[in-house]
Design a protein around this motif. Structure first.
Motif, PDB file in Angstrom:
ATOM      1  N   ASP A 141       0.819  -1.214   0.000  1.00 25.61           N
ATOM      2  CA  ASP A 141       0.000   0.000   0.000  1.00 25.61           C
ATOM      3  C   ASP A 141       0.852   1.264   0.000  1.00 25.61           C
ATOM      4  O   ASP A 141       0.362   2.351  -0.332  1.00 25.61           O
ATOM      5  N   ALA A 142       2.113   1.118   0.379  1.00 22.64           N
ATOM      6  CA  ALA A 142       2.990   2.291   0.480  1.00 22.64           C
ATOM      7  C   ALA A 142       3.412   2.784  -0.905  1.00 22.64           C
ATOM      8  O   ALA A 142       3.702   1.986  -1.801  1.00 22.64           O
ATOM      9  N   ASP A 143       3.414   4.091  -1.083  1.00 24.48           N
ATOM     10  CA  ASP A 143       3.873   4.684  -2.339  1.00 24.48           C
ATOM     11  C   ASP A 143       5.396   4.735  -2.370  1.00 24.48           C
ATOM     12  O   ASP A 143       6.044   4.977  -1.347  1.00 24.48           O
ATOM     13  N   LEU A 144       5.951   4.516  -3.559  1.00 25.67           N
ATOM     14  CA  LEU A 144       7.391   4.671  -3.728  1.00 25.67           C
ATOM     15  C   LEU A 144       7.704   6.160  -3.900  1.00 25.67           C
ATOM     16  O   LEU A 144       7.122   6.808  -4.768  1.00 25.67           O
ATOM     17  N   LYS A 149       9.811   6.903 -13.787  1.00 20.80           N
ATOM     18  CA  LYS A 149       8.907   5.898 -14.355  1.00 20.80           C
ATOM     19  C   LYS A 149       9.606   4.557 -14.561  1.00 20.80           C
ATOM     20  O   LYS A 149       8.965   3.507 -14.508  1.00 20.80           O
ATOM     21  N   ASN A 150      10.901   4.585 -14.799  1.00 15.84           N
ATOM     22  CA  ASN A 150      11.641   3.342 -14.980  1.00 15.84           C
ATOM     23  C   ASN A 150      11.602   2.491 -13.712  1.00 15.84           C
ATOM     24  O   ASN A 150      11.506   1.264 -13.766  1.00 15.84           O
ATOM     25  N   VAL A 151      11.657   3.168 -12.567  1.00 13.06           N
ATOM     26  CA  VAL A 151      11.591   2.470 -11.281  1.00 13.06           C
ATOM     27  C   VAL A 151      10.154   2.059 -10.973  1.00 13.06           C
ATOM     28  O   VAL A 151       9.877   0.908 -10.634  1.00 13.06           O
ATOM     29  N   VAL A 241      13.434   1.300   1.151  1.00 14.42           N
ATOM     30  CA  VAL A 241      14.351   1.968   2.081  1.00 14.42           C
ATOM     31  C   VAL A 241      15.318   2.889   1.335  1.00 14.42           C
ATOM     32  O   VAL A 241      15.528   4.052   1.722  1.00 14.42           O
ATOM     33  N   VAL A 242      15.901   2.379   0.251  1.00 12.29           N
ATOM     34  CA  VAL A 242      16.871   3.160  -0.520  1.00 12.29           C
ATOM     35  C   VAL A 242      16.220   4.417  -1.086  1.00 12.29           C
ATOM     36  O   VAL A 242      16.782   5.523  -1.000  1.00 12.29           O
ATOM     37  N   LEU A 243      15.036   4.276  -1.662  1.00  9.93           N
ATOM     38  CA  LEU A 243      14.367   5.433  -2.250  1.00  9.93           C
ATOM     39  C   LEU A 243      13.967   6.453  -1.193  1.00  9.93           C
ATOM     40  O   LEU A 243      14.048   7.668  -1.431  1.00  9.93           O
ATOM     41  N   ARG A 244      13.579   5.992  -0.019  1.00  9.88           N
ATOM     42  CA  ARG A 244      13.231   6.922   1.050  1.00  9.88           C
ATOM     43  C   ARG A 244      14.475   7.653   1.571  1.00  9.88           C
ATOM     44  O   ARG A 244      14.414   8.836   1.892  1.00  9.88           O
TER      45      ARG A 244
END
Length: 252
Positions: A141-144, A149-151, A241-244
């Motif tokens: 449910d969590a948004d990235l 868009k590639n990710v 985690v990395v994106l956050r």
């Protein structure tokens, strides 16, 4: 259980807009889909699945799930109509709400699936998916936190491929591989967040345990189903985690 749910919804007019209804005066009144069996053949590529109450007893699991997804596309809640009292004909519905109809259909279907021995659910997009392992529900449910868009497209596709009903071990392995590819794409930024050893460990699992490569050096003597599940959640969680962390550092 589902046949009873479907029969009730059909009697209440939830499929009148799509498949039509029977009137004591006019006979069969067509809906938007004049031949549901033919439409189902085009959509599912299977014969002898319609009408549902007559054929459901012969469904295999994949047939059942395919039919659920098909019906989701055509269900709509009746809103307004006129009463045809002659011969106890009943309501002739004229306006419908598909959004509400789909929501209510999904709730009823998931009520049925909750009694099934395997963990499945009908998603808000109308796809029958494996339910998340207990405790992992929030990650879906969590948004990235990225606009790349590639990710986004890769993670969405990998998640769907992994959770889709009927997914094979090869499908799940490919889903894990795609998540690793996302991390590979993010690797230049990952290097700035982790030590060299930790960064190597992220890719060591996929590179040496029969996920990304196929050679005699691969370690494959493990329970594939269990460990692919672990790898999937491990890499999906790591991407979040990395994106956050990237987003947090960028907004300092």
């Amino acid at each position: 259980m589902f046949v009873r749910v479907f029969t009730q919804l059909q009697a209440d007019g939830y499929f009148d807009e799509a498949f039509g209804y029977v009137c004591v005066d006019a006979g069969k009144v067509d809906g938007k889909v004049r031949d549901p069996e033919l439409e189902m053949l085009f959509a599912i590529r299977k014969k002898k699945l319609w009408p549902v109450p007559e054929k459901a007893a012969s469904y295999q699991e994949d047939d059942f799930f395919d039919v659920l997804e098909f019906l989701y596309q055509y269900v709509s809640k009746p809103i307004e109509g006129t009463m045809h009292s002659y011969g106890g004909c009943g309501m002739h519905w004229e306006t419908f709400n598909q959004v509400v109809g789909r929501k209510e259909f999904r709730e009823k279907v998931n009520g049925v699936l909750a009694h099934y021995k395997h963990r499945y659910e009908l998603s808000p997009d109308g796809e029958v998916l494996h339910r998340p392992e207990a405790g992992f529900e929030p990650i879906f449910d969590a948004d990235l936190p990225t606009s790349d868009k590639n990710v986004l497209s890769r993670v969405t596709a990998a998640t769907l491929q992994y959770r889709r009903h009927g997914s094979t071990l090869d499908d799940r392995r490919q889903a894990v591989r795609d998540l690793v590819d996302v991390l590979e794409y993010l690797r230049p930024k990952v290097k700035a967040l982790l030590t060299s050893a930790d960064e190597k460990d992220l890719f060591n699992i996929a590179n040496n345990f029969g996920v990304r490569h196929h050679n005699e050096k691969q370690r494959t003597a493990y329970d594939t189903s269990i460990w692919l599940s672990w790898m999937f959640y491990f890499y999906l969680s790591t991407i979040h985690v990395v994106l956050r962390k990237i987003d947090h550092d960028a907004t300092k």
